[in-house]
Motif scaffolding. Structure first.
Motif, mmCIF file in Angstrom:
data_model
loop_
_atom_site.group_PDB
_atom_site.id
_atom_site.type_symbol
_atom_site.label_atom_id
_atom_site.label_comp_id
_atom_site.label_asym_id
_atom_site.label_seq_id
_atom_site.Cartn_x
_atom_site.Cartn_y
_atom_site.Cartn_z
ATOM 1 N N VAL A 133 0.836 -1.196 0.000
ATOM 2 C CA VAL A 133 0.000 0.000 0.000
ATOM 3 C C VAL A 133 0.876 1.254 0.000
ATOM 4 O O VAL A 133 0.622 2.206 -0.750
ATOM 5 N N ALA A 134 1.928 1.272 0.816
ATOM 6 C CA ALA A 134 2.830 2.428 0.857
ATOM 7 C C ALA A 134 3.540 2.616 -0.481
ATOM 8 O O ALA A 134 3.711 3.742 -0.956
ATOM 9 N N TRP B 102 1.084 4.081 -2.991
ATOM 10 C CA TRP B 102 0.833 5.498 -2.676
ATOM 11 C C TRP B 102 2.008 6.356 -3.145
ATOM 12 O O TRP B 102 1.811 7.406 -3.762
ATOM 13 N N ALA B 103 3.247 5.915 -2.873
ATOM 14 C CA ALA B 103 4.422 6.695 -3.274
ATOM 15 C C ALA B 103 4.512 6.787 -4.799
ATOM 16 O O ALA B 103 4.818 7.858 -5.350
ATOM 17 N N TRP C 186 2.020 6.582 -6.955
ATOM 18 C CA TRP C 186 0.944 7.439 -7.447
ATOM 19 C C TRP C 186 1.286 8.912 -7.227
ATOM 20 O O TRP C 186 1.032 9.747 -8.095
ATOM 21 N N ALA C 187 1.890 9.226 -6.081
ATOM 22 C CA ALA C 187 2.300 10.612 -5.823
ATOM 23 C C ALA C 187 3.343 11.056 -6.855
ATOM 24 O O ALA C 187 3.297 12.184 -7.342
#
Length: 131
Positions: free
Chosen positions: A16-17, A20-21, A23-24
């Motif tokens: 998940v992390a 998220w990274a 996608w950012a």
């Protein structure tokens, strides 16, 4: 919680992390592409209106292979950090632009001063043509 459940939970958290990274990062890259798409060649030339009119197009043409098709350099783009050029490549680039614009001029045998960005390169080429 057993050992395998902890491993599975930590792995899921890691995934998940990571998503998220990534996608950012994708959002930042898309934003940068949109900002660069708005920057045009006439705007680049207008920044250097006080220079010889041949200089800005020549610098753009010389830097085009480093940027890719359709991307116009920005004056604040650093030559070492953004374009990953070393001092020798910067000197060759500057000398090549000057030689292309003024082939009869005697080559400057001095070392090219530190040129941190595209704006400094453009001003240097203009100064060499005026000497």
């Amino acid at each position: 919680m057993t050992g395998w459940q902890k491993v599975a939970a930590l792995t899921a958290l890691y995934v998940v992390a990571l998503l998220w990274a990534n996608w950012a990062m994708v959002r930042r890259v898309r934003g940068a592409q949109a900002a660069r798409a708005a920057w045009t060649a006439p705007e680049f030339d207008a920044v250097f209106a006080g220079c010889d009119p041949r200089v800005a197009p020549a610098v753009r043409e010389a830097l085009a292979p480093l940027y890719g098709e359709g991307v116009v350099p920005r004056p604040e783009d650093t030559l070492k950090r953004f374009l990953h050029l070393d001092n020798g490549e910067i000197e060759d680039l500057a000398a090549g632009i000057v030689a292309r614009l003024c082939p009869v001029a005697a080559p400057d045998t001095r070392v090219v001063p530190a040129l941190p960005d595209v704006a400094a390169l453009t001003r240097y080429v203009d100064a060499q043509l005026r000497r």
